[in-house]
Design a protein around this motif. Structure first.
Motif, PDB file in Angstrom:
ATOM      1  N   GLY A  11       0.844  -1.181   0.000  1.00  0.00           N
ATOM      2  CA  GLY A  11       0.000   0.000   0.000  1.00  0.00           C
ATOM      3  C   GLY A  11       0.878   1.229   0.000  1.00  0.00           C
ATOM      4  N   SER A  12       0.316   2.355   0.414  1.00  0.00           N
ATOM      5  CA  SER A  12       1.061   3.609   0.479  1.00  0.00           C
ATOM      6  C   SER A  12       1.035   4.143   1.900  1.00  0.00           C
ATOM      7  CB  SER A  12       0.447   4.635  -0.475  1.00  0.00           C
ATOM      8  OG  SER A  12      -0.865   4.965  -0.060  1.00  0.00           O
ATOM      9  N   THR A  39      -2.754   6.660   8.021  1.00  0.00           N
ATOM     10  CA  THR A  39      -3.603   7.728   8.537  1.00  0.00           C
ATOM     11  C   THR A  39      -5.007   7.205   8.815  1.00  0.00           C
ATOM     12  OG1 THR A  39      -4.366   8.475   6.354  1.00  0.00           O
ATOM     13  CG2 THR A  39      -2.290   9.398   7.178  1.00  0.00           C
ATOM     14  N   ARG A  40      -5.296   5.992   8.394  1.00  0.00           N
ATOM     15  CA  ARG A  40      -6.617   5.403   8.574  1.00  0.00           C
ATOM     16  C   ARG A  40      -6.648   4.592   9.869  1.00  0.00           C
ATOM     17  NH1 ARG A  40      -8.043   2.509   3.020  1.00  0.00           N
ATOM     18  NH2 ARG A  40     -10.000   2.215   4.174  1.00  0.00           N
ATOM     19  N   PRO A  41      -7.665   4.787  10.714  1.00  0.00           N
ATOM     20  CA  PRO A  41      -7.693   4.161  12.033  1.00  0.00           C
ATOM     21  C   PRO A  41      -7.569   2.642  12.000  1.00  0.00           C
ATOM     22  CG  PRO A  41      -9.403   5.823  11.853  1.00  0.00           C
ATOM     23  CD  PRO A  41      -8.824   5.672  10.485  1.00  0.00           C
ATOM     24  N   GLU A  70     -11.659   2.791  -5.688  1.00  0.00           N
ATOM     25  CA  GLU A  70     -10.520   3.492  -5.088  1.00  0.00           C
ATOM     26  C   GLU A  70     -10.393   3.217  -3.599  1.00  0.00           C
ATOM     27  OE1 GLU A  70     -10.285   7.599  -6.177  1.00  0.00           O
ATOM     28  OE2 GLU A  70     -11.061   7.218  -8.185  1.00  0.00           O
ATOM     29  N   GLY A  71     -11.052   2.163  -3.113  1.00  0.00           N
ATOM     30  CA  GLY A  71     -10.864   1.767  -1.720  1.00  0.00           C
ATOM     31  C   GLY A  71     -12.001   2.169  -0.814  1.00  0.00           C
ATOM     32  N   ASN A  72     -11.997   1.578   0.376  1.00  0.00           N
ATOM     33  CA  ASN A  72     -13.081   1.791   1.343  1.00  0.00           C
ATOM     34  C   ASN A  72     -12.781   2.989   2.231  1.00  0.00           C
ATOM     35  OD1 ASN A  72     -14.643  -0.459   0.492  1.00  0.00           O
ATOM     36  ND2 ASN A  72     -13.287  -1.824   1.645  1.00  0.00           N
ATOM     37  N   THR A  73     -12.771   4.181   1.644  1.00  0.00           N
ATOM     38  CA  THR A  73     -12.430   5.406   2.359  1.00  0.00           C
ATOM     39  C   THR A  73     -13.665   6.279   2.559  1.00  0.00           C
ATOM     40  OG1 THR A  73     -11.969   6.646   0.332  1.00  0.00           O
ATOM     41  CG2 THR A  73     -10.147   5.361   1.279  1.00  0.00           C
ATOM     42  N   CYS A  77     -18.784  -1.140   3.546  1.00  0.00           N
ATOM     43  CA  CYS A  77     -17.725  -2.127   3.776  1.00  0.00           C
ATOM     44  C   CYS A  77     -16.696  -1.700   4.808  1.00  0.00           C
ATOM     45  CB  CYS A  77     -17.024  -2.465   2.463  1.00  0.00           C
ATOM     46  SG  CYS A  77     -17.984  -3.585   1.426  1.00  0.00           S
ATOM     47  N   SER A  78     -16.738  -0.455   5.230  1.00  0.00           N
ATOM     48  CA  SER A  78     -15.894  -0.003   6.334  1.00  0.00           C
ATOM     49  C   SER A  78     -16.615   1.129   7.052  1.00  0.00           C
ATOM     50  CB  SER A  78     -14.528   0.476   5.841  1.00  0.00           C
ATOM     51  OG  SER A  78     -14.627   1.751   5.236  1.00  0.00           O
ATOM     52  N   ASP A  79     -16.204   1.387   8.283  1.00  0.00           N
ATOM     53  CA  ASP A  79     -16.777   2.521   9.005  1.00  0.00           C
ATOM     54  C   ASP A  79     -16.441   3.833   8.315  1.00  0.00           C
ATOM     55  OD1 ASP A  79     -17.710   0.736  10.833  1.00  0.00           O
ATOM     56  OD2 ASP A  79     -16.336   1.289  12.447  1.00  0.00           O
ATOM     57  N   GLU A  80     -15.261   3.898   7.687  1.00  0.00           N
ATOM     58  CA  GLU A  80     -14.887   5.121   6.984  1.00  0.00           C
ATOM     59  C   GLU A  80     -15.857   5.401   5.835  1.00  0.00           C
ATOM     60  OE1 GLU A  80     -10.503   5.783   6.411  1.00  0.00           O
ATOM     61  OE2 GLU A  80     -10.462   3.726   7.144  1.00  0.00           O
TER      62      GLU A  80
END
Length: 309
Positions: free
Chosen positions: A22-23, A28-30, A175-178, A202-205
């Motif tokens: 990843g990067s 920065t993601r909990p 682009e991801g679960n953001t 799919c995520s809390d974010e």
């Protein structure tokens, strides 16, 4: 200053590396930060040291690869969030080069082939969340997220409740679960014909981004639409409404993978074992259920066959 392998052994301290697929922004993601915190906490308890954290693509540099990926420098490696199904050919080749050089490699958060891993069951987490929404009376539940095993759990829950799968209710986040993806795409899902009355994020974010956009659009949660997430990051209990979510044991994942690495160092002849940790449904306000409760979905230990030589 680097210490020699003999000095590390005499001191009773083993050094290991972490290779991340990843990067840098992922930390920065909990969700990922809590796993990393668990790794460091358990390493400290076991008198192990993190020699380096390196992102996989950076190891394409042969000088850096040869400096870090060496059995005289580390006694093992943690492969963090690496999944062959979501990786470039170049990235997969780097992983194979790592495995050819380091014998003790374990995975966390994602699984790589037959390597031992510590993960949570994404399909089971989604199944639990969707089943909860269906028991509340929803019949059109949207799926908002990246397409992985959570979609399998979503489909199985619908099938077990006698509901046909409708592709129009699936919104893929490429682009991801953001949070940004949830904010942008929740209106795409709700604008489709016969829109859902509930959404599985799919995520809390993703759920947090969706909640913000829904508020701007004047929609009330859960009165107009219900939402359930996955992860149970610390913010989930402080939102308005508080977020119903499937709790993933993130700190435990980090701790367990370090213990696994440690055990494989001290008992190198044992067959690799993967661990699937249990998840827990945390019922709060965003799903529309009254009161709060928890429902645990069991984890399991799975023997992983040795690769054929």
């Amino acid at each position: 200053m680097l210490t020699s392998g003999k000095e590390r052994t005499d001191a009773g301290v083993r050094e290991f590396g972490i290779v991340v697929s990843g990067s840098a922004s992922m930390f920065t993601r909990p969700f990922y930060g809590e796993i990393l915190a668990g790794i460091y906490a358990e390493a400290n308890l076991l008198r192990m040291r993190v020699r380096f954290i390196q992102f996989l693509e950076e190891l394409a540099d042969p000088l850096l690869f040869n400096e870090l990926i060496h059995p005289e420098e580390v006694s093992g490696l943690i492969l963090f969030a690496a999944d062959r199904d979501y990786m470039s050919v170049a990235g997969a080749q780097i992983v194979e080069r790592i495995l050819a050089r380091i014998g003790n490699v374990v995975c966390v958060e994602r699984k790589w082939d037959d390597l031992p891993a510590v993960i949570f069951d994404r399909a089971a987490a989604a199944y639990t969340a969707i089943s909860h929404l269906l028991t509340l009376g929803h019949r059109r539940v949207g799926f908002l997220g990246a397409l992985d095993d959570r979609l399998t759990g979503y489909r199985h829950a619908l099938f077990d409740h006698g509901i046909d799968f409708d592709e129009q209710l699936v919104c893929s986040l490429s682009e991801g679960n953001t949070s940004r993806q949830g904010y942008v795409h929740i209106t795409d899902l709700l604008s489709r014909p016969d829109a859902p009355t509930a959404v599985f994020a799919c995520s809390d974010e993703v759920a947090i981004g969706a909640l913000g956009r829904l508020r701007e659009e004047g929609l009330r949660v859960p009165d107009d639409i219900a939402i359930v997430g996955v992860d149970d990051i610390p913010y989930a209990d402080y939102l308005a409404p508080r977020l119903t979510t499937v709790q993933v044991p993130k700190m435990q994942m980090g701790a367990q993978v370090v213990r696994m690495l440690h055990d494989r160092t001290t008992r190198p002849g044992e067959s690799p074992i993967s661990v699937v940790l249990p998840t827990t449904l945390i019922v709060r306000d965003s799903c529309g259920a009254q009161g709060s409760s928890t429902l645990v979905t069991p984890g399991r230990r799975a023997a992983v066959p040795q690769p054929t030589v």
